[in-house]
Design a protein around this motif. Sequence first.
Motif, mmCIF file in Angstrom:
data_model
loop_
_atom_site.group_PDB
_atom_site.id
_atom_site.type_symbol
_atom_site.label_atom_id
_atom_site.label_comp_id
_atom_site.label_asym_id
_atom_site.label_seq_id
_atom_site.Cartn_x
_atom_site.Cartn_y
_atom_site.Cartn_z
ATOM 1 N N GLN A 256 0.930 -1.337 -0.267
ATOM 2 C CA GLN A 256 0.178 0.206 0.051
ATOM 3 C C GLN A 256 1.017 0.573 -0.166
ATOM 4 O O GLN A 256 1.724 1.140 0.811
ATOM 5 C CB GLN A 256 -0.754 0.137 1.476
ATOM 6 N N VAL A 257 0.336 2.212 -0.792
ATOM 7 C CA VAL A 257 0.766 3.639 -1.040
ATOM 8 C C VAL A 257 -0.066 4.466 -0.187
ATOM 9 O O VAL A 257 -0.971 4.811 -0.802
ATOM 10 C CB VAL A 257 1.434 4.033 -2.141
ATOM 11 N N ARG A 258 0.245 4.782 0.842
ATOM 12 C CA ARG A 258 -0.652 5.327 1.664
ATOM 13 C C ARG A 258 0.037 7.666 1.379
ATOM 14 O O ARG A 258 1.506 7.886 1.510
ATOM 15 C CB ARG A 258 -0.183 5.436 3.287
ATOM 16 N N ASP B 266 3.102 6.939 3.870
ATOM 17 C CA ASP B 266 4.170 6.107 3.502
ATOM 18 C C ASP B 266 4.215 5.013 2.619
ATOM 19 O O ASP B 266 2.939 4.899 1.632
ATOM 20 C CB ASP B 266 3.598 4.780 4.878
ATOM 21 N N CYS B 267 5.415 5.210 1.731
ATOM 22 C CA CYS B 267 5.658 4.724 0.870
ATOM 23 C C CYS B 267 7.375 3.356 1.132
ATOM 24 O O CYS B 267 7.515 2.778 -0.234
ATOM 25 C CB CYS B 267 6.246 5.035 -0.325
ATOM 26 N N SER B 268 7.106 2.755 2.181
ATOM 27 C CA SER B 268 7.889 2.052 2.338
ATOM 28 C C SER B 268 8.372 0.663 1.989
ATOM 29 O O SER B 268 9.201 -0.430 1.974
ATOM 30 C CB SER B 268 8.023 2.065 4.506
ATOM 31 N N THR B 269 7.487 0.041 1.653
ATOM 32 C CA THR B 269 6.862 -0.819 0.906
ATOM 33 C C THR B 269 7.522 -1.249 -0.602
ATOM 34 O O THR B 269 7.420 -2.332 -1.653
ATOM 35 C CB THR B 269 6.223 -2.357 1.166
ATOM 36 N N GLY C 255 10.814 3.094 -6.220
ATOM 37 C CA GLY C 255 9.442 3.379 -5.987
ATOM 38 C C GLY C 255 9.547 4.033 -4.783
ATOM 39 O O GLY C 255 8.164 4.810 -5.280
ATOM 40 N N ASP C 256 10.072 4.914 -4.063
ATOM 41 C CA ASP C 256 10.010 5.543 -3.454
ATOM 42 C C ASP C 256 10.288 6.888 -4.116
ATOM 43 O O ASP C 256 10.299 8.181 -3.231
ATOM 44 C CB ASP C 256 10.914 4.728 -1.845
ATOM 45 N N GLN C 257 9.971 7.516 -5.142
ATOM 46 C CA GLN C 257 10.551 8.214 -5.460
ATOM 47 C C GLN C 257 9.075 9.258 -6.035
ATOM 48 O O GLN C 257 8.923 10.724 -5.514
ATOM 49 C CB GLN C 257 11.302 8.102 -7.294
ATOM 50 N N VAL C 258 8.372 8.001 -5.388
ATOM 51 C CA VAL C 258 6.752 9.044 -5.174
ATOM 52 C C VAL C 258 7.108 10.280 -3.811
ATOM 53 O O VAL C 258 5.853 11.058 -3.982
ATOM 54 C CB VAL C 258 6.019 8.008 -4.863
ATOM 55 N N ALA C 259 7.896 9.787 -2.935
ATOM 56 C CA ALA C 259 7.484 10.953 -2.061
ATOM 57 C C ALA C 259 8.301 11.941 -2.306
ATOM 58 O O ALA C 259 8.419 12.859 -0.996
ATOM 59 C CB ALA C 259 8.446 10.028 -0.597
ATOM 60 N N GLY C 260 8.932 11.904 -3.373
ATOM 61 C CA GLY C 260 10.650 12.965 -3.586
ATOM 62 C C GLY C 260 10.497 14.033 -4.004
ATOM 63 O O GLY C 260 8.548 14.260 -4.445
ATOM 64 N N GLU C 261 10.596 15.422 -4.105
ATOM 65 C CA GLU C 261 9.895 17.267 -4.436
ATOM 66 C C GLU C 261 9.540 17.291 -5.111
ATOM 67 O O GLU C 261 8.632 17.678 -6.574
ATOM 68 C CB GLU C 261 11.086 17.519 -3.162
ATOM 69 N N ALA C 262 10.008 16.020 -6.450
ATOM 70 C CA ALA C 262 10.004 16.002 -8.001
ATOM 71 C C ALA C 262 8.604 16.310 -8.211
ATOM 72 O O ALA C 262 7.936 16.734 -9.608
ATOM 73 C CB ALA C 262 11.215 15.639 -8.839
ATOM 74 N N PHE C 263 8.267 15.218 -8.190
ATOM 75 C CA PHE C 263 6.905 14.588 -8.087
ATOM 76 C C PHE C 263 5.635 14.825 -7.304
ATOM 77 O O PHE C 263 5.022 14.916 -8.112
ATOM 78 C CB PHE C 263 6.749 12.464 -7.608
ATOM 79 N N ILE C 264 5.534 15.082 -6.268
ATOM 80 C CA ILE C 264 4.897 16.103 -5.557
ATOM 81 C C ILE C 264 5.170 17.558 -6.037
ATOM 82 O O ILE C 264 3.492 18.001 -6.106
ATOM 83 C CB ILE C 264 5.862 16.009 -3.549
ATOM 84 N N SER C 265 5.563 17.987 -6.708
ATOM 85 C CA SER C 265 5.996 19.652 -6.941
ATOM 86 C C SER C 265 5.324 19.425 -8.201
ATOM 87 O O SER C 265 4.408 20.035 -8.740
ATOM 88 C CB SER C 265 7.595 19.928 -7.076
ATOM 89 N N SER C 266 4.995 18.394 -9.345
ATOM 90 C CA SER C 266 4.410 17.941 -10.457
ATOM 91 C C SER C 266 2.881 18.031 -9.634
ATOM 92 O O SER C 266 2.053 18.444 -11.438
ATOM 93 C CB SER C 266 4.552 17.188 -10.827
ATOM 94 N N VAL C 267 2.519 17.848 -8.901
ATOM 95 C CA VAL C 267 1.241 18.247 -8.151
ATOM 96 C C VAL C 267 0.537 18.584 -8.264
ATOM 97 O O VAL C 267 -0.796 19.372 -8.415
ATOM 98 C CB VAL C 267 0.638 16.517 -7.652
ATOM 99 N N VAL C 268 1.593 19.522 -7.214
ATOM 100 C CA VAL C 268 0.691 20.635 -6.102
ATOM 101 C C VAL C 268 0.659 21.368 -7.191
ATOM 102 O O VAL C 268 1.958 22.391 -7.979
ATOM 103 C CB VAL C 268 1.747 21.064 -5.475
ATOM 104 N N THR D 27 5.950 3.230 -12.341
ATOM 105 C CA THR D 27 5.231 4.005 -13.068
ATOM 106 C C THR D 27 4.073 3.334 -11.718
ATOM 107 O O THR D 27 3.394 3.329 -12.096
ATOM 108 C CB THR D 27 5.016 2.535 -14.454
ATOM 109 N N ILE D 28 4.072 1.840 -11.784
ATOM 110 C CA ILE D 28 3.120 1.319 -10.205
ATOM 111 C C ILE D 28 2.915 1.817 -8.659
ATOM 112 O O ILE D 28 1.733 2.386 -9.164
ATOM 113 C CB ILE D 28 3.260 -0.442 -10.204
ATOM 114 N N SER D 29 4.259 2.436 -8.798
ATOM 115 C CA SER D 29 4.269 2.918 -7.325
ATOM 116 C C SER D 29 3.327 4.523 -8.052
ATOM 117 O O SER D 29 2.855 4.870 -6.846
ATOM 118 C CB SER D 29 5.262 2.837 -6.956
ATOM 119 N N SER D 30 3.878 4.837 -8.883
ATOM 120 C CA SER D 30 3.643 6.224 -8.968
ATOM 121 C C SER D 30 1.426 6.512 -9.365
ATOM 122 O O SER D 30 0.765 7.485 -9.712
ATOM 123 C CB SER D 30 4.106 7.511 -10.039
ATOM 124 N N THR D 31 1.684 5.671 -10.331
ATOM 125 C CA THR D 31 -0.234 5.344 -10.601
ATOM 126 C C THR D 31 -0.185 5.419 -9.595
ATOM 127 O O THR D 31 -1.808 5.084 -9.532
ATOM 128 C CB THR D 31 -0.165 3.613 -11.632
#
Length: 174
Positions: A95-97, A115-118, A124-137, A152-156
């Motif tokens: 689960q990615v929370r 949580d993306c510890s799994t 996959g833990d790049q979803v918690a990175g600033e680059a991905f977050i700033s691409s959404v906000v 792809t699976i984690s960010s999806t």
Amino acid sequence: MKNIVKLTVFLAIVAGLAGGALSFVNGMTDPIIQEQKIASVKENLVKIYSSGEEFKALDVSLSDYPALVSVYEADKGGSAVGYIYETAAQGYGGQVRALIALDKDGTYKGLQIIDCSTETKGIGDQVAGEAFISSVVGKNIGDSIDTISGATISSTAVVEGIEQATQHYNENYK
């Protein structure tokens, strides 16, 4: 035979005392644990939606939205200014929370990966990175959100949570 009965009674007494002690300790610590959970959630809500003054959990049905866990309303001056959705979707390793904040004008105000510890370290833990977050906000509802190449699976999983939050927001609060 007498020995078996004595041992059985002794074991039952010890098990009963242990169960009673565990129940007592749980009763003493549960309110403290619940307060810590609420404080942790509130801390995250303030981080993700800084313009809200008060936050309250909404009692809404999310059965049609499998990736949504809970919904919070952000208030300022006594009126709702936005909504924060807690999401949990299946990623590559589990689960990615995440928390996603939507403003009343339909703007994504914040994204925080809880949580993306799994997920695979370094990929996959790049979803918690600033680059991905700033691409959404800062994007508006309806704008496309790109996934991360190689993760792809984690960010999806994050995008799925965002899409379900957006759908729920459009159906209930827009």
